[in-house]
Design a protein around this motif. Structure first.
Motif, PDB file in Angstrom:
ATOM      1  N   ALA A 121       0.860  -1.187   0.000  1.00 57.71           N
ATOM      2  CA  ALA A 121       0.000   0.000   0.000  1.00 57.71           C
ATOM      3  C   ALA A 121       0.893   1.232   0.000  1.00 57.71           C
ATOM      4  O   ALA A 121       1.947   1.243   0.635  1.00 57.71           O
ATOM      5  N   PHE A 122       0.474   2.278  -0.727  1.00 56.67           N
ATOM      6  CA  PHE A 122       1.252   3.508  -0.801  1.00 56.67           C
ATOM      7  C   PHE A 122       0.273   4.674  -0.834  1.00 56.67           C
ATOM      8  O   PHE A 122      -0.429   4.883  -1.821  1.00 56.67           O
ATOM      9  N   ASN A 123       0.220   5.448   0.246  1.00 57.16           N
ATOM     10  CA  ASN A 123      -0.703   6.571   0.330  1.00 57.16           C
ATOM     11  C   ASN A 123      -0.208   7.543   1.397  1.00 57.16           C
ATOM     12  O   ASN A 123       0.345   7.123   2.415  1.00 57.16           O
ATOM     13  N   ASP A 124      -0.401   8.823   1.153  1.00 61.93           N
ATOM     14  CA  ASP A 124      -0.001   9.865   2.115  1.00 61.93           C
ATOM     15  C   ASP A 124       1.468   9.762   2.508  1.00 61.93           C
ATOM     16  O   ASP A 124       1.836  10.023   3.656  1.00 61.93           O
ATOM     17  N   GLY A 125       2.332   9.337   1.563  1.00 68.44           N
ATOM     18  CA  GLY A 125       3.762   9.257   1.829  1.00 68.44           C
ATOM     19  C   GLY A 125       4.190   8.039   2.628  1.00 68.44           C
ATOM     20  O   GLY A 125       5.366   7.928   2.997  1.00 68.44           O
ATOM     21  N   ILE A 126       3.269   7.120   2.885  1.00 74.59           N
ATOM     22  CA  ILE A 126       3.573   5.918   3.682  1.00 74.59           C
ATOM     23  C   ILE A 126       3.413   4.674   2.815  1.00 74.59           C
ATOM     24  O   ILE A 126       2.408   4.496   2.133  1.00 74.59           O
ATOM     25  N   ILE A 127       4.441   3.804   2.852  1.00 75.75           N
ATOM     26  CA  ILE A 127       4.396   2.524   2.153  1.00 75.75           C
ATOM     27  C   ILE A 127       4.295   1.406   3.188  1.00 75.75           C
ATOM     28  O   ILE A 127       5.065   1.377   4.154  1.00 75.75           O
ATOM     29  N   VAL A 128       3.327   0.511   2.997  1.00 74.94           N
ATOM     30  CA  VAL A 128       3.163  -0.656   3.880  1.00 74.94           C
ATOM     31  C   VAL A 128       3.457  -1.901   3.052  1.00 74.94           C
ATOM     32  O   VAL A 128       2.764  -2.190   2.073  1.00 74.94           O
ATOM     33  N   ILE A 129       4.500  -2.652   3.443  1.00 75.64           N
ATOM     34  CA  ILE A 129       4.977  -3.806   2.674  1.00 75.64           C
ATOM     35  C   ILE A 129       4.685  -5.094   3.450  1.00 75.64           C
ATOM     36  O   ILE A 129       5.141  -5.257   4.584  1.00 75.64           O
ATOM     37  N   LEU A 189       4.347  -6.760   8.528  1.00 77.36           N
ATOM     38  CA  LEU A 189       4.075  -5.518   7.819  1.00 77.36           C
ATOM     39  C   LEU A 189       5.179  -4.515   8.142  1.00 77.36           C
ATOM     40  O   LEU A 189       5.386  -4.164   9.302  1.00 77.36           O
ATOM     41  N   THR A 190       5.899  -4.082   7.131  1.00 79.94           N
ATOM     42  CA  THR A 190       6.963  -3.098   7.302  1.00 79.94           C
ATOM     43  C   THR A 190       6.467  -1.747   6.804  1.00 79.94           C
ATOM     44  O   THR A 190       5.991  -1.635   5.656  1.00 79.94           O
ATOM     45  N   ASN A 239       9.003   9.982   2.472  1.00 80.23           N
ATOM     46  CA  ASN A 239       9.584  11.324   2.512  1.00 80.23           C
ATOM     47  C   ASN A 239      10.897  11.347   3.295  1.00 80.23           C
ATOM     48  O   ASN A 239      11.869  11.981   2.892  1.00 80.23           O
ATOM     49  N   GLU A 240      10.909  10.629   4.411  1.00 84.57           N
ATOM     50  CA  GLU A 240      12.113  10.575   5.249  1.00 84.57           C
ATOM     51  C   GLU A 240      13.065   9.464   4.814  1.00 84.57           C
ATOM     52  O   GLU A 240      14.195   9.377   5.317  1.00 84.57           O
ATOM     53  N   LYS A 241      12.603   8.605   3.933  1.00 85.15           N
ATOM     54  CA  LYS A 241      13.408   7.474   3.420  1.00 85.15           C
ATOM     55  C   LYS A 241      13.893   6.561   4.539  1.00 85.15           C
ATOM     56  O   LYS A 241      15.058   6.184   4.619  1.00 85.15           O
ATOM     57  N   GLU A 242      12.960   6.170   5.417  1.00 87.03           N
ATOM     58  CA  GLU A 242      13.344   5.281   6.520  1.00 87.03           C
ATOM     59  C   GLU A 242      12.153   4.444   6.962  1.00 87.03           C
ATOM     60  O   GLU A 242      10.985   4.829   6.789  1.00 87.03           O
ATOM     61  N   ILE A 243      12.470   3.255   7.533  1.00 90.35           N
ATOM     62  CA  ILE A 243      11.447   2.391   8.124  1.00 90.35           C
ATOM     63  C   ILE A 243      11.054   2.973   9.474  1.00 90.35           C
ATOM     64  O   ILE A 243      11.905   3.250  10.309  1.00 90.35           O
ATOM     65  N   ILE A 244       9.753   3.164   9.684  1.00 96.12           N
ATOM     66  CA  ILE A 244       9.293   3.805  10.918  1.00 96.12           C
ATOM     67  C   ILE A 244       8.548   2.840  11.846  1.00 96.12           C
ATOM     68  O   ILE A 244       8.345   3.160  13.015  1.00 96.12           O
ATOM     69  N   ASN A 245       8.156   1.642  11.344  1.00 98.06           N
ATOM     70  CA  ASN A 245       7.470   0.706  12.228  1.00 98.06           C
ATOM     71  C   ASN A 245       7.365  -0.660  11.572  1.00 98.06           C
ATOM     72  O   ASN A 245       7.504  -0.793  10.346  1.00 98.06           O
TER      73      ASN A 245
END
Length: 404
Positions: A246-254, A266-267, A272-278
């Motif tokens: 999923a890719f929406n509002d600048g967040i990708i869920v893999i 789920l990663t 925007n920040e180019k980093e894994i946040i959770n």
């Protein structure tokens, strides 16, 4: 005209209210001035009636202070009205917007519309048919060929967002060969081609493209800046997944399956920040149709009997909610609304629901449609798009902002 105005003014003022001659003259002058400066109606026959309404309206408005004073003090007081009299222009009632409408596109095969993307701001669809990708304006009925590929070439994974269209091409005689990634700018008509790239699972958000690259390093999720063509590796898949990212509002869920643990990892990546946040784990290795909306991850989990459960996960807290929903096969989420493909009369059709805690309340927004509905998907502006029927080639558009 002036005598007619005077007669209407005398008739409209209550008998027990007395106006001085000076006051009458002032009211008559103002009314006559308003009638002389009013723009002529497009239908001349309505002018006398409108003049009568305007004079009566003036009389009531101007007479009200005197009636009010008479009621309070038992007499009418003369007032000095030095300011020019103003009459509010007649306001037309705004036309009510119909939230649900059907549109037909000039295609020959209904399945070609499964992934048609609609842009409500300008009334344009983008879709693929055979070796061509089209745009079609539902208001002007204008169809434009955006691109055409040679015979023997397979178009795959068409995705559209804002100003961008992206797709891959591969030769049908050698489907295992490297594909070509194409990026088309709808504003400039510029086409960018990237060769020797085994790209699948294309998703655009803003000016960035997320895709799964089956290169020599193994299946790797990547991010491509569509303005600078800068490429960033995000995550290397281990066991694969049953859902696209999923890719929406600048967040990708893999998603990535963990077979032995019977879970799906789920990663969450901030583009925007180019980093894994959770990172999260959901209790099913069959996790499908992952979506991200309003700071929540949505997916449906299937058990061994293929019974589906709709869940949401709060991005910041990781709290998971299981929704009490009817049995469904496909879903789409936008804001407080959920569209589900549910069983009905031996087949399946789409119904709209509103979230209320962990409950889903069915809404009548689609009840007037007698055809079978399928493939629900929300556009970014809240428009729900659904395919209709078995043979009739068309779609329904539901503007959820107009059903409150």
């Amino acid at each position: 005209m002036r005598e007619d105005l005077k007669g209407k003014l005398d008739e409209s003022v209550p008998e027990d209210v007395t106006l001085s001659d000076a006051k009458k003259r002032q009211i008559l002058n103002a009314a006559q001035s308003q009638c002389e400066t009013r723009k002529p109606s497009r239908v001349p026959k309505l002018v006398p009636a409108l003049v009568g309404v305007a004079v009566i309206g003036l009389s009531v408005i101007l007479g009200y202070p005197y009636v009010s004073d008479w009621q309070e003090h038992g007499a009418v007081e003369e007032k000095n009205l030095e300011e020019p009299l103003q009459v509010e222009p007649l306001q037309e009632e705004p036309l009510q917007k119909e939230p649900l409408r059907k549109v037909e596109l000039p295609v020959n095969d209904n399945p070609q519309l499964i992934n048609a993307v609609f842009y409500n701001d300008n009334g344009v669809f983008v879709y693929q048919e055979a070796q061509k990708i089209f745009s079609y304006n539902v208001e002007t009925k204008e169809e434009v060929v955006l691109t055409e590929v040679p015979e023997g070439t397979w178009i795959n994974g068409v995705t559209v967002e804002d100003d961008w269209v992206a797709w891959t091409e591969v030769l049908e005689e050698n489907m295992d060969s490297s594909s070509v990634l194409n990026i088309y700018n709808l504003n400039t008509s510029e086409l960018i081609t990237i060769s020797d790239l085994n790209a699948l699972s294309l998703v655009i958000d803003g000016d960035q493209l997320s895709f799964l690259d089956f290169g020599s390093e193994g299946p790797t999720y990547k991010l491509l800046d569509l303005k600078t063509m800068e490429e960033t590796a995000i995550y290397q898949s281990i066991e694969g997944a049953d859902s696209m990212q999923a890719f929406n509002d600048g967040i990708i869920v893999i998603p990535d399956i963990r077979e032995e643990q019977n879970v799906t990892k789920l990663t969450v990546f901030d583009a925007n920040e180019k980093e894994i946040i959770n990172e999260f784990e959901v209790p099913s290795k069959t996790t499908m149709n992952i979506q991200f909306d309003d700071n929540k991850i949505y997916a449906y989990l299937a058990d061994e009997n293929f019974v589906s459960t709709l869940v949401s996960i709060e991005l910041e807290t990781g709290e998971m909610t299981e929704f009490d929903s009817p049995e469904f096969s496909v879903f789409s989420v936008h804001g407080k609304y959920v569209a589900l493909s549910v069983a009905e009369a031996g087949t399946a059709t789409v119904k709209l629901f509103e979230m209320d805690g962990s409950s889903l309340v069915m809404l009548p927004a689609l009840d007037s449609v007698e055809e079978r509905l399928w493939k629900p998907r929300f556009m970014g502006d809240g428009t729900l798009v659904v395919n209709s029927g078995e043979e009739d080639i068309g779609l329904y558009l539901l503007d959820t902002t107009a059903i409150d």
